[in-house]
Design an enzyme around this catalytic site. Structure first.
Site, mmCIF file in Angstrom:
data_model
loop_
_atom_site.group_PDB
_atom_site.id
_atom_site.type_symbol
_atom_site.label_atom_id
_atom_site.label_comp_id
_atom_site.label_asym_id
_atom_site.label_seq_id
_atom_site.Cartn_x
_atom_site.Cartn_y
_atom_site.Cartn_z
ATOM 1 N N GLY A 1 0.870 -0.957 0.003
ATOM 2 C CA GLY A 1 -0.442 0.319 0.651
ATOM 3 C C GLY A 1 0.878 1.199 -0.141
ATOM 4 N N HIS B 1 -2.472 7.387 6.973
ATOM 5 C CA HIS B 1 -0.970 8.534 6.215
ATOM 6 C C HIS B 1 -1.787 9.903 6.239
ATOM 7 C CE1 HIS B 1 2.758 6.100 5.916
ATOM 8 N NE2 HIS B 1 2.026 5.093 5.509
ATOM 9 N N HIS C 1 -4.650 2.116 7.586
ATOM 10 C CA HIS C 1 -2.862 1.820 7.320
ATOM 11 C C HIS C 1 -2.937 3.674 6.437
ATOM 12 C CE1 HIS C 1 2.104 1.550 7.821
ATOM 13 N NE2 HIS C 1 1.793 2.545 6.893
ATOM 14 N N GLU C 2 -3.152 2.962 5.128
ATOM 15 C CA GLU C 2 -3.391 3.656 4.821
ATOM 16 C C GLU C 2 -3.943 6.066 4.799
ATOM 17 O OE1 GLU C 2 -0.816 3.676 2.885
ATOM 18 O OE2 GLU C 2 -0.596 1.641 3.066
ATOM 19 N N GLN D 1 2.916 10.326 0.851
ATOM 20 C CA GLN D 1 4.677 9.249 1.338
ATOM 21 C C GLN D 1 5.372 9.538 0.253
ATOM 22 O OE1 GLN D 1 2.248 5.191 2.055
ATOM 23 N NE2 GLN D 1 4.360 5.431 2.658
ATOM 24 N N CYS E 1 6.065 -0.198 7.139
ATOM 25 C CA CYS E 1 5.488 1.542 6.345
ATOM 26 C C CYS E 1 6.770 1.077 5.853
ATOM 27 C CB CYS E 1 4.965 2.338 7.530
ATOM 28 S SG CYS E 1 4.777 4.037 6.083
ATOM 29 N N LEU E 2 6.643 2.365 3.991
ATOM 30 C CA LEU E 2 7.180 2.683 3.347
ATOM 31 C C LEU E 2 8.171 3.583 3.726
ATOM 32 C CD1 LEU E 2 6.017 0.914 0.075
ATOM 33 C CD2 LEU E 2 6.932 -0.553 1.506
HETATM 34 NI NI NI Z 1 3.383 3.284 5.523
#
Ligand code: NI
Length: 176
Positions: A50, A138, A134-135, A55, A92-93
């Site tokens: 995701g 963000h 989670h998204e 991000q 998380c990225l």
């Molecule tokens: Ni993330």
């Protein structure tokens, strides 16, 4: 006209722009669809399941996910209903190299606009519910490290190592 997608730079946790609350998308037009396509490419390349627009330093409420081989490209996602609870490892990225334990609803229903600007409802459970929540976090400037069940659960993973691919498979899957 553009014929190819671009990889975007993913900003990480020390960048204050990750903490901004993203703006609603006024209209899903070609520029938003292009953003969605670039975000999908960036997510798959990372790899992750995701990605939220802030991000990649675009302050718009756009998220993309790929869960169970199903691709989601959504604007203005809003939680309609949640139920149940799941506790599991999350990564998380934008927090590379770490996973930690987070409690999330086990089932979620959201409404959002799809890439054609049409309102859709999506129901997710398990990993999809976790990824969706989670998204959306963000988009509100919230990271999983804000939601740890305990700081003691935060632990490093060796990003990109062979060891990660074998022993940390679950954590890799949850890099959202
Ligand atoms: Ni993330």
């Amino acid at each position: 006209m553009r014929f190819s997608v671009a990889l975007l730079e993913i900003i990480t946790k020390d960048n204050p722009r990750l903490r901004l609350k993203a703006r609603r998308v006024p209209k899903v037009d070609d520029s938003v669809r292009r953003l969605m396509d670039d975000m999908v490419e960036t997510m798959l390349d990372a790899p992750g399941v995701g990605l939220a627009a802030n991000q990649v330093d675009v302050q718009l409420r756009v998220i993309v996910m790929k869960v169970d081989n199903q691709l989601y490209t959504l604007a203005n996602p809003e939680v309609v209903r949640t139920s149940g609870e799941q506790i599991g490892l999350e990564g998380c990225l934008s927090v590379p190299g770490f996973v930690g334990e987070v409690a999330r609803a086990d089932r979620v229903t959201i409404k959002a606009l799809n890439r054609n600007g049409k309102e859709v409802r999506i129901k997710g459970e398990g990993l999809l519910a976790r990824a969706i929540l989670h998204e959306i976090d963000h988009l509100d400037g919230v990271l999983f490290i804000d939601r740890l069940t305990s700081i003691d659960t935060l632990r490093p993973v060796a990003v990109g190592s062979e060891e990660e691919a074998t022993e940390e498979d679950e954590a890799v899957t949850l890099a959202v």
